[in-house]
Scaffold this motif. Structure first.
Motif, mmCIF file in Angstrom:
data_model
loop_
_atom_site.group_PDB
_atom_site.id
_atom_site.type_symbol
_atom_site.label_atom_id
_atom_site.label_comp_id
_atom_site.label_asym_id
_atom_site.label_seq_id
_atom_site.Cartn_x
_atom_site.Cartn_y
_atom_site.Cartn_z
ATOM 1 N N VAL A 80 0.845 -1.189 0.000
ATOM 2 C CA VAL A 80 0.000 0.000 0.000
ATOM 3 C C VAL A 80 0.882 1.241 0.000
ATOM 4 O O VAL A 80 1.814 1.364 0.792
ATOM 5 N N THR A 81 0.584 2.126 -0.932
ATOM 6 C CA THR A 81 1.241 3.432 -0.948
ATOM 7 C C THR A 81 0.158 4.496 -0.962
ATOM 8 O O THR A 81 -0.977 4.232 -1.372
ATOM 9 N N ASP A 82 0.502 5.668 -0.520
ATOM 10 C CA ASP A 82 -0.442 6.786 -0.439
ATOM 11 C C ASP A 82 -1.658 6.427 0.420
ATOM 12 O O ASP A 82 -2.777 6.824 0.134
ATOM 13 N N GLY A 83 -1.405 5.654 1.461
ATOM 14 C CA GLY A 83 -2.487 5.192 2.325
ATOM 15 C C GLY A 83 -3.199 6.295 3.069
ATOM 16 O O GLY A 83 -4.414 6.226 3.272
ATOM 17 N N LEU A 84 -2.480 7.331 3.498
ATOM 18 C CA LEU A 84 -3.132 8.436 4.212
ATOM 19 C C LEU A 84 -4.229 9.050 3.358
ATOM 20 O O LEU A 84 -5.354 9.245 3.812
ATOM 21 N N THR A 85 -3.902 9.329 2.122
ATOM 22 C CA THR A 85 -4.875 9.949 1.212
ATOM 23 C C THR A 85 -5.963 8.967 0.818
ATOM 24 O O THR A 85 -7.158 9.305 0.858
ATOM 25 N N ARG A 86 -5.583 7.762 0.464
ATOM 26 C CA ARG A 86 -6.568 6.788 -0.009
ATOM 27 C C ARG A 86 -7.581 6.412 1.063
ATOM 28 O O ARG A 86 -8.768 6.248 0.776
#
Length: 97
Positions: A80-86
């Motif tokens: 998972v990348t960009d989890g804060l936004t997603r």
């Protein structure tokens, strides 16, 4: 991974904003994705990066008190990348429906 954490100087009185600001400055200077709210700061990166920033944030608070309390909650999910936004985008979609 995403880590939500709070760093609090103990014995520094009720107003800890200056000490907390010192910790948040460290997080923001790290260059890692982050968000701060009234209770926690969330930061995203790999394990070593995130833990190094949390350690530096704790060190930034130590000049304000002889004792520092740190609370950490970790979401370590492979791939998972960009989890804060997603995560927030997903929540907002569900709230809108």
């Amino acid at each position: 991974m995403i880590a939500a954490f709070s760093v609090t100087p103990l014995g520094a009185g009720e107003d800890v904003a200056e000490a907390v600001a010192a910790a948040v400055k460290v997080v923001r200077a790290s260059g890692l994705p982050n968000q701060t709210d009234a209770m926690f700061t969330s930061i995203e990166g790999d394990w070593d990066e995130v833990m190094a920033v949390i350690k530096a944030a704790v060190e930034a608070v130590k000049p304000f008190a002889n004792r520092v309390s740190t609370v950490i909650k970790i979401d370590d999910r492979a791939g998972v990348t960009d989890g804060l936004t997603r995560k927030m985008e997903s929540l907002e979609r569900h709230l809108a429906s």
